[in-house]
Design a protein around this motif. Structure first.
Motif, PDB file in Angstrom:
ATOM      1  N   SER A 152     128.510 -54.598   7.800  1.00 56.71           N
ATOM      2  CA  SER A 152     128.072 -53.327   8.372  1.00 56.71           C
ATOM      3  C   SER A 152     126.989 -53.516   9.438  1.00 56.71           C
ATOM      4  O   SER A 152     126.071 -54.329   9.279  1.00 56.71           O
ATOM      5  CB  SER A 152     127.541 -52.431   7.252  1.00 56.71           C
ATOM      6  N   VAL A 153     127.102 -52.769  10.540  1.00 51.85           N
ATOM      7  CA  VAL A 153     126.152 -52.847  11.649  1.00 51.85           C
ATOM      8  C   VAL A 153     125.572 -51.457  11.905  1.00 51.85           C
ATOM      9  O   VAL A 153     126.148 -50.443  11.496  1.00 51.85           O
ATOM     10  CB  VAL A 153     126.829 -53.372  12.931  1.00 51.85           C
ATOM     11  N   PRO A 154     124.420 -51.357  12.580  1.00 61.08           N
ATOM     12  CA  PRO A 154     123.864 -50.041  12.910  1.00 61.08           C
ATOM     13  C   PRO A 154     124.849 -49.216  13.727  1.00 61.08           C
ATOM     14  O   PRO A 154     125.523 -49.732  14.623  1.00 61.08           O
ATOM     15  CB  PRO A 154     122.616 -50.389  13.737  1.00 61.08           C
ATOM     16  N   HIS A 155     124.923 -47.940  13.404  1.00 57.40           N
ATOM     17  CA  HIS A 155     125.883 -47.065  14.069  1.00 57.40           C
ATOM     18  C   HIS A 155     125.699 -47.059  15.584  1.00 57.40           C
ATOM     19  O   HIS A 155     126.666 -47.006  16.350  1.00 57.40           O
ATOM     20  CB  HIS A 155     125.751 -45.644  13.514  1.00 57.40           C
ATOM     21  N   ALA A 156     124.455 -47.144  16.023  1.00 54.99           N
ATOM     22  CA  ALA A 156     124.169 -47.090  17.456  1.00 54.99           C
ATOM     23  C   ALA A 156     124.751 -48.272  18.218  1.00 54.99           C
ATOM     24  O   ALA A 156     124.946 -48.192  19.434  1.00 54.99           O
ATOM     25  CB  ALA A 156     122.665 -47.017  17.680  1.00 54.99           C
ATOM     26  N   SER A 157     125.049 -49.364  17.511  1.00 57.40           N
ATOM     27  CA  SER A 157     125.579 -50.559  18.181  1.00 57.40           C
ATOM     28  C   SER A 157     127.102 -50.605  18.218  1.00 57.40           C
ATOM     29  O   SER A 157     127.682 -51.527  18.801  1.00 57.40           O
ATOM     30  CB  SER A 157     125.059 -51.820  17.482  1.00 57.40           C
ATOM     31  N   LEU A 158     127.758 -49.612  17.618  1.00 55.97           N
ATOM     32  CA  LEU A 158     129.216 -49.664  17.522  1.00 55.97           C
ATOM     33  C   LEU A 158     129.914 -49.544  18.869  1.00 55.97           C
ATOM     34  O   LEU A 158     131.035 -50.030  19.040  1.00 55.97           O
ATOM     35  CB  LEU A 158     129.729 -48.569  16.581  1.00 55.97           C
ATOM     36  N   ASN A 159     129.270 -48.886  19.834  1.00 47.33           N
ATOM     37  CA  ASN A 159     129.911 -48.698  21.136  1.00 47.33           C
ATOM     38  C   ASN A 159     130.378 -50.034  21.713  1.00 47.33           C
ATOM     39  O   ASN A 159     131.499 -50.164  22.228  1.00 47.33           O
ATOM     40  CB  ASN A 159     128.934 -48.012  22.098  1.00 47.33           C
ATOM     41  N   GLN A 160     129.532 -51.064  21.619  1.00 51.51           N
ATOM     42  CA  GLN A 160     129.883 -52.359  22.184  1.00 51.51           C
ATOM     43  C   GLN A 160     131.044 -53.007  21.430  1.00 51.51           C
ATOM     44  O   GLN A 160     131.856 -53.737  22.032  1.00 51.51           O
ATOM     45  CB  GLN A 160     128.673 -53.283  22.169  1.00 51.51           C
ATOM     46  N   TYR A 161     131.155 -52.736  20.135  1.00 52.12           N
ATOM     47  CA  TYR A 161     132.276 -53.274  19.371  1.00 52.12           C
ATOM     48  C   TYR A 161     133.585 -52.596  19.783  1.00 52.12           C
ATOM     49  O   TYR A 161     134.612 -53.259  19.987  1.00 52.12           O
ATOM     50  CB  TYR A 161     132.045 -53.090  17.870  1.00 52.12           C
ATOM     51  N   TYR A 162     133.541 -51.265  19.909  1.00 57.61           N
ATOM     52  CA  TYR A 162     134.747 -50.552  20.350  1.00 57.61           C
ATOM     53  C   TYR A 162     135.196 -51.042  21.725  1.00 57.61           C
ATOM     54  O   TYR A 162     136.388 -51.292  21.948  1.00 57.61           O
ATOM     55  CB  TYR A 162     134.484 -49.044  20.405  1.00 57.61           C
ATOM     56  N   CYS A 163     134.245 -51.166  22.632  1.00 58.27           N
ATOM     57  CA  CYS A 163     134.586 -51.510  24.013  1.00 58.27           C
ATOM     58  C   CYS A 163     134.977 -52.974  24.177  1.00 58.27           C
ATOM     59  O   CYS A 163     135.455 -53.376  25.253  1.00 58.27           O
ATOM     60  CB  CYS A 163     133.429 -51.161  24.943  1.00 58.27           C
ATOM     61  N   SER A 164     134.804 -53.773  23.135  1.00 57.68           N
ATOM     62  CA  SER A 164     135.270 -55.162  23.180  1.00 57.68           C
ATOM     63  C   SER A 164     136.725 -55.278  22.754  1.00 57.68           C
ATOM     64  O   SER A 164     137.309 -56.368  22.822  1.00 57.68           O
ATOM     65  CB  SER A 164     134.405 -56.035  22.261  1.00 57.68           C
TER      66      SER A 164
END
Length: 343
Positions: free
Chosen positions: A226-238
């Protein structure tokens, strides 16, 4: 707004520290006690001078009982398939994979909790659900259709946005609780058969499989807890494609987060696919438990990068139609129609 955070703060600390499991409180900690405490408090302290009360699953029974005695209308939110449907699907999965039984929460919920859920639905004047699948689970339980409204949740389009992909590797992404209820084992089966070159399956979230099971598949997956919700954008965009093969869900907000980032989605009807996805335009809908169809769709995505990029643009456009403002407006309009006129 009045908050009562200390019980929930304690629960989160127990979960994050690992003490919850060691103390026999489960992976989510004493969550039932948190809901019940808030329910009792609202029933005792916050029903004065109200025309209606809006409460959430597992936190409504005591409040609704007290509200009914005062002639207060009771509105109820059911975010996931009704427990009878959810329990049946998860029991079927446990029969297929007995080693996963301990990871399928619905099959072990106590009788008192199920009765409480039934009581909440019975007391509710109207029930709001986020998807047609959740609505159908209530219809299957004998709830009249006029007591149910579908109001899909919103996409966080303001802080989840498309960003340039930083590498050329084909990447399929799953975000959520990494466990059997989410159908992750079917995704792993499909991915293992594909054997794609220069590709990656990325899983992000809490591991809910039995201890050691996911680790045995580490040779062909990239797992991130699990990662901080605020950091998910970079995971989606990868990612090139977001995969969410859930067996039972209500809506699956992570799908709209991925779509807001311009990532098309492979999902199931049980994860609100019928409400979110236009087949072949902004994603694909596959049957639950169907690793073969998952494999076919992933292979197509890998072989058609240009078409997939166009689907990503359509996914962002679709997400922009599912805003939280639209959700609030639809919910407000419906409640206004349901409430009697007040002088």
């Amino acid at each position: 707004m009045r908050t009562h955070p200390w019980r929930e703060a304690l629960r989160v600390c127990l979960v994050k520290s690992g003490l919850s499991s060691k103390l026999g409180l489960g992976q989510q900690g004493p969550i039932d006690a948190v809901y019940a405490s808030l329910d009792r408090h609202v029933a005792q302290q916050h029903l004065n001078k109200l025309d209606a009360i809006y409460a959430y699953e597992d936190g409504a029974a005591t409040t609704f009982q007290a509200a009914k005695q005062r002639g207060i209308r009771c509105f109820y939110e059911l975010p996931i398939a009704f427990h009878r449907t959810s329990r049946q699907i998860q029991q079927d999965e446990a029969d297929r994979f007995p080693e996963f039984a301990s990871s399928l929460q619905a099959i072990s919920e106590p009788k008192w909790k199920l009765e409480r859920k039934d009581q909440e639905v019975a007391l509710a004047d109207h029930i709001f659900v986020p998807s047609t699948t959740t609505r159908q689970s209530l219809l299957d339980a004998g709830i009249a259709s006029e007591r149910i409204s579908v109001v899909p949740y919103g996409a966080p389009i303001d802080y989840f946005k498309p960003q340039p992909k930083r590498d050329k590797k084909f990447r399929a992404l799953f975000v959520g609780r990494v466990g059997p209820r989410k159908g992750v084992h079917y995704l792993l089966e499909a991915w293992k058969k594909l054997r794609l070159n220069d590709s990656e399956l990325k899983l992000v979230g809490i591991d809910e499989f039995p201890l050691g099971w996911l680790r045995s598949h580490q040779d062909y997956i990239n797992y991130q807890t699990s990662v901080p919700h605020a950091s998910l954008n970079q995971y989606y965009c990868s990612a090139n494609i977001f995969v969410f093969p859930s067996l039972v869900e209500g809506f699956g907000l992570v799908q709209l987060e991925a779509m807001a980032c311009g990532i098309p989605v492979i999902t199931t009807p049980n994860a609100a696919g019928l409400d979110l996805i236009t087949e072949g335009v902004d994603g694909f809908i596959v049957p639950i438990r169907d690793s073969n169809t998952l494999q076919e769709k992933l292979a197509w995505c890998h072989q058609h990068p240009k078409e997939l990029a166009k689907m990503g643009l359509a996914a962002r456009k679709k997400a922009e139609a599912f805003t939280w403002i639209a959700y609030q407006q639809k919910l407000t309009d419906k409640i206004k129609k349901l409430l009697p006129l007040v002088d």
